[in-house]
Design an enzyme around this catalytic site. Structure first.
Site, PDB file in Angstrom:
ATOM      1  N   TYR A 115       0.852  -1.206   0.274  1.00  0.00           N
ATOM      2  CA  TYR A 115      -0.198   0.016  -0.024  1.00  0.00           C
ATOM      3  C   TYR A 115       0.854   1.264   0.210  1.00  0.00           C
ATOM      4  O   TYR A 115       0.645   2.183  -0.704  1.00  0.00           O
ATOM      5  CB  TYR A 115      -1.108   0.129   1.279  1.00  0.00           C
ATOM      6  CG  TYR A 115      -1.941   1.033   1.063  1.00  0.00           C
ATOM      7  CD1 TYR A 115      -3.251   0.921   0.565  1.00  0.00           C
ATOM      8  CD2 TYR A 115      -1.763   2.396   1.641  1.00  0.00           C
ATOM      9  CE1 TYR A 115      -4.060   1.693   0.700  1.00  0.00           C
ATOM     10  CE2 TYR A 115      -2.501   3.357   1.627  1.00  0.00           C
ATOM     11  CZ  TYR A 115      -3.881   2.970   1.181  1.00  0.00           C
ATOM     12  OH  TYR A 115      -4.830   4.179   1.079  1.00  0.00           O
TER      13      TYR A 115
ATOM     14  N   PHE B 180      -7.954  19.039 -25.330  1.00  0.00           N
ATOM     15  CA  PHE B 180      -8.854  17.374 -25.563  1.00  0.00           C
ATOM     16  C   PHE B 180     -10.047  17.913 -24.555  1.00  0.00           C
ATOM     17  O   PHE B 180     -10.247  18.189 -23.806  1.00  0.00           O
ATOM     18  CB  PHE B 180      -7.811  16.533 -25.009  1.00  0.00           C
ATOM     19  CG  PHE B 180      -8.686  15.178 -25.344  1.00  0.00           C
ATOM     20  CD1 PHE B 180      -8.778  14.673 -26.710  1.00  0.00           C
ATOM     21  CD2 PHE B 180      -8.921  14.601 -24.096  1.00  0.00           C
ATOM     22  CE1 PHE B 180      -9.437  13.454 -26.983  1.00  0.00           C
ATOM     23  CE2 PHE B 180      -9.624  13.233 -24.540  1.00  0.00           C
ATOM     24  CZ  PHE B 180      -9.882  12.636 -25.961  1.00  0.00           C
ATOM     25  N   ASP B 181     -10.946  16.813 -25.056  1.00  0.00           N
ATOM     26  CA  ASP B 181     -12.384  16.837 -24.655  1.00  0.00           C
ATOM     27  C   ASP B 181     -12.396  16.980 -23.135  1.00  0.00           C
ATOM     28  O   ASP B 181     -13.135  17.540 -22.250  1.00  0.00           O
ATOM     29  CB  ASP B 181     -13.408  16.032 -25.002  1.00  0.00           C
ATOM     30  CG  ASP B 181     -13.011  15.399 -26.386  1.00  0.00           C
ATOM     31  OD1 ASP B 181     -12.190  15.711 -27.029  1.00  0.00           O
ATOM     32  OD2 ASP B 181     -13.915  14.363 -26.414  1.00  0.00           O
TER      33      ASP B 181
ATOM     34  N   ASP C 125       0.064  18.818 -21.988  1.00  0.00           N
ATOM     35  CA  ASP C 125      -0.596  17.495 -21.800  1.00  0.00           C
ATOM     36  C   ASP C 125       0.133  16.780 -22.540  1.00  0.00           C
ATOM     37  O   ASP C 125       0.014  16.651 -24.054  1.00  0.00           O
ATOM     38  CB  ASP C 125      -2.020  17.809 -22.538  1.00  0.00           C
ATOM     39  CG  ASP C 125      -2.929  16.733 -22.772  1.00  0.00           C
ATOM     40  OD1 ASP C 125      -2.382  15.529 -22.779  1.00  0.00           O
ATOM     41  OD2 ASP C 125      -4.214  16.820 -23.059  1.00  0.00           O
TER      42      ASP C 125
ATOM     43  N   ALA D 102       0.462  13.245 -23.420  1.00  0.00           N
ATOM     44  CA  ALA D 102      -0.202  12.114 -23.905  1.00  0.00           C
ATOM     45  C   ALA D 102       0.798  11.364 -24.994  1.00  0.00           C
ATOM     46  O   ALA D 102       0.973  10.094 -24.819  1.00  0.00           O
ATOM     47  CB  ALA D 102      -1.396  11.987 -24.167  1.00  0.00           C
TER      48      ALA D 102
ATOM     49  N   LYS E 255      -1.331   6.290 -24.264  1.00  0.00           N
ATOM     50  CA  LYS E 255      -0.954   6.484 -25.314  1.00  0.00           C
ATOM     51  C   LYS E 255       0.572   6.210 -25.361  1.00  0.00           C
ATOM     52  O   LYS E 255       0.860   5.192 -25.414  1.00  0.00           O
ATOM     53  CB  LYS E 255      -1.030   8.069 -25.843  1.00  0.00           C
ATOM     54  CG  LYS E 255      -2.397   8.121 -25.974  1.00  0.00           C
ATOM     55  CD  LYS E 255      -3.518   8.415 -24.978  1.00  0.00           C
ATOM     56  CE  LYS E 255      -4.856   8.972 -25.202  1.00  0.00           C
ATOM     57  NZ  LYS E 255      -5.686   9.043 -23.990  1.00  0.00           N
TER      58      LYS E 255
ATOM     59  N   HIS F  81     -22.928  10.833 -28.121  1.00  0.00           N
ATOM     60  CA  HIS F  81     -22.241   9.830 -29.098  1.00  0.00           C
ATOM     61  C   HIS F  81     -21.995   8.266 -28.574  1.00  0.00           C
ATOM     62  O   HIS F  81     -22.077   7.399 -29.400  1.00  0.00           O
ATOM     63  CB  HIS F  81     -20.877  10.466 -29.604  1.00  0.00           C
ATOM     64  CG  HIS F  81     -19.971  10.597 -28.383  1.00  0.00           C
ATOM     65  ND1 HIS F  81     -20.117  11.973 -27.784  1.00  0.00           N
ATOM     66  CD2 HIS F  81     -18.875  10.003 -28.150  1.00  0.00           C
ATOM     67  CE1 HIS F  81     -18.954  11.865 -26.976  1.00  0.00           C
ATOM     68  NE2 HIS F  81     -18.248  10.975 -27.015  1.00  0.00           N
TER      69      HIS F  81
END
Ligand code: F0G
Length: 463
Positions: free
Chosen positions: A77, A129-130, A220, A222, A263, A455
């Site tokens: 842990y 990004f969304d 960001d 990714a 990614k 969507h």
């Protein structure tokens, strides 16, 4: 296959050690699956998909070294050795002082913006990004996209279409006031803009403007490795630097980053939040404990941390990156040869087809992107993703009229190390069939939809 003796085919720089069978289906089967799923590709069972190009996120293949490392996972842990190894890897590759593991990218975003943003703040980015935008808006702050004009023109050719418009950034800061801008983000590569890279020169220019106002820069990151390889290929002065040196230089320009390790971390689950700021890091860790877990595992198992440590290193392998970018370029060039318009030039992780240009007889209200994506599934079992008015269409104030998205795109995202060239050749063959029949295709209407993120679960019917 190349017949030119001076040009060799860029081969997959790996052999296949473990396989997952694809369940073959025919058009008749797929017609039934589509009807059952109400023509929504998110509702199709993965076993009924032949080539899944829905996303490049968490869908790649891990290496034998990653699987071996998984066995070393320390599941303690607190104080896990697996965390110590990940921390050391990130210190070396990225150089940030604080390394906070999260279960995926959006968890890092939520923590970063909860700690840094207040109501009424403004956060600039090349293109959010969304999930980044949603997490900023959740704090009642505003997310502003400042990509260069070429980045919004699908046909414009520019080596770094993900760059930020530095003049617009300066204007935004002057207009808003620097006290209302707690941080600036740069998305590398720019996913929402077609997987286009950002140049080192642009990162430095952005940083210079921000320094004047003491605003921190966060990446960001990714697709940090793909962005670095584009810099090596396209930016003068970087051709002889290693990708690792370029990654380090990008990270050194910023104060921290969020990373979806699904990614370029080459794992199926995982993320990171990094910063050099001691006070922020403490607040972030306090919040992490509330929702993700103790700072030495952050919502992941020890074995996931091990897979990440190895994955981040493997993503810097230049033979891998050469093949990775060649795969996207190969698909993109063939789709163009068939007649499709794509966001040019091909990005790092995906090809984005302009469905509005392919199906001019189908208006946005009948969803040309959805029509094309459904047709690719029906014709060949290929699952792609609509990025158009189904995903981003808005309802006008009258509650009835629909405001279409800016573009009607279909994304062919390429999972890492997953498909062979013959899989991609098959996609190209199906694309040729679909293109031949394009003028006979008819659109779709939505017959049922949820209030948010429609969507994923909307039900469609042919018009
Ligand atoms: N930032 C970028 C640039 C992304 O592309 C994504 C995810 C995230 C952040 C969020 O990371 O999924 O780990 O929480 N993109 C995926 C896609 C979902 O399909 O492009 P996450």
């Amino acid at each position: 296959m190349s017949t030119n003796p001076f040009i060799r085919t860029v081969i997959e720089p790996f052999i296949i050690k473990s396989v997952e069978p694809i369940q073959m289906t025919d058009q008749c089967d797929r017609e039934a699956f589509l009807k059952k799923a109400h023509y929504n590709l998110f509702q199709i069972r993965a076993r009924n998909v032949l080539i899944d190009l829905l996303t490049d996120s968490g869908t790649g293949a891990m290496s034998s070294e990653q699987w071996a490392a998984i066995m070393r996972g320390d599941e303690s842990y607190a104080g896990s050795e697996s965390f110590a190894r990940l921390e050391a890897t990130i210190h070396e590759l990225f150089g940030f002082k604080h390394v906070i593991p999260t279960h995926q990218g959006r968890a890092a975003e939520r923590i970063l913006f909860s700690v840094m943003c207040n109501q009424g703040d403004v956060v600039p980015n090349n293109t959010h990004f969304d999930t980044t935008r949603a997490n900023i808006e959740f704090q009642d702050a505003e997310a502003v996209d400042l990509v260069i004009p070429e980045g919004k023109d699908p046909q414009a050719i520019h080596p770094f279409k993900g760059n930020m418009d530095v003049e617009k950034l300066r204007e935004l800061i002057e207009k808003t006031g620097p006290e209302k801008i707690p941080l600036c983000m740069m998305t590398i590569t720019n996913n929402s803009g077609g997987g286009q890279p950002v140049s080192m020169e642009n990162l430095k220019a952005v940083r210079k403007v921000l320094d004047k106002y003491s605003i921190p820069l966060y990446l960001d990151a990714a697709r940090f490795a793909e962005n670095a390889y584009f810099i090596k290929l396209r930016e003068p002065g970087y051709e002889n630097k290693s990708v690792q040196e370029i990654v380090r230089e990008m990270m050194d320009i910023s104060e921290g980053c969020t990373v979806s390790a699904k990614k370029d971390g080459l794992v199926n689950i995982g993320g990171l939040l990094c910063t050099n700021d001691d006070i922020l890091a403490q607040k972030e860790k306090d919040l992490l404990i509330l929702t993700e877990g103790f700072p030495t595992y952050g919502g992941l198992a020890g074995r996931d941390l091990e897979a990440m440590s190895v994955g981040f290193r493997e993503a810097l392998d230049e033979d891998y990156l050469k093949y990775r970018l060649a795969e996207a370029q190969y698909l993109g060039e063939h789709l163009v040869e068939i007649g499709f318009q794509i966001i040019q030039p091909p990005g790092g992780h995906a090809i984005y087809v302009d469905a509005a240009a392919t199906l001019p007889h189908i208006p946005p209200s009948q969803y040309p992107g959805q029509t094309l994506a459904v047709e690719f599934y029906l014709a060949g079992g290929i699952r792609t993703c609509e990025i158009g008015s189904v995903m981003f269409g808005k309802t006008a104030e009258d509650g009835k009229t629909e405001i279409p998205a800016q573009m009607e795109l279909v994304r062919f995202a390429l999972p890492r190390r997953t498909h062979t060239q013959s899989h991609i050749d098959y996609v190209i063959e199906i694309a040729r069939d679909v293109y031949k029949r394009k003028d006979d295709l008819t659109g779709y209407k939505i017959i049922e939809q949820p209030p948010h993120l429609r969507h994923f679960s909307a039900k469609f019917a042919p018009c």
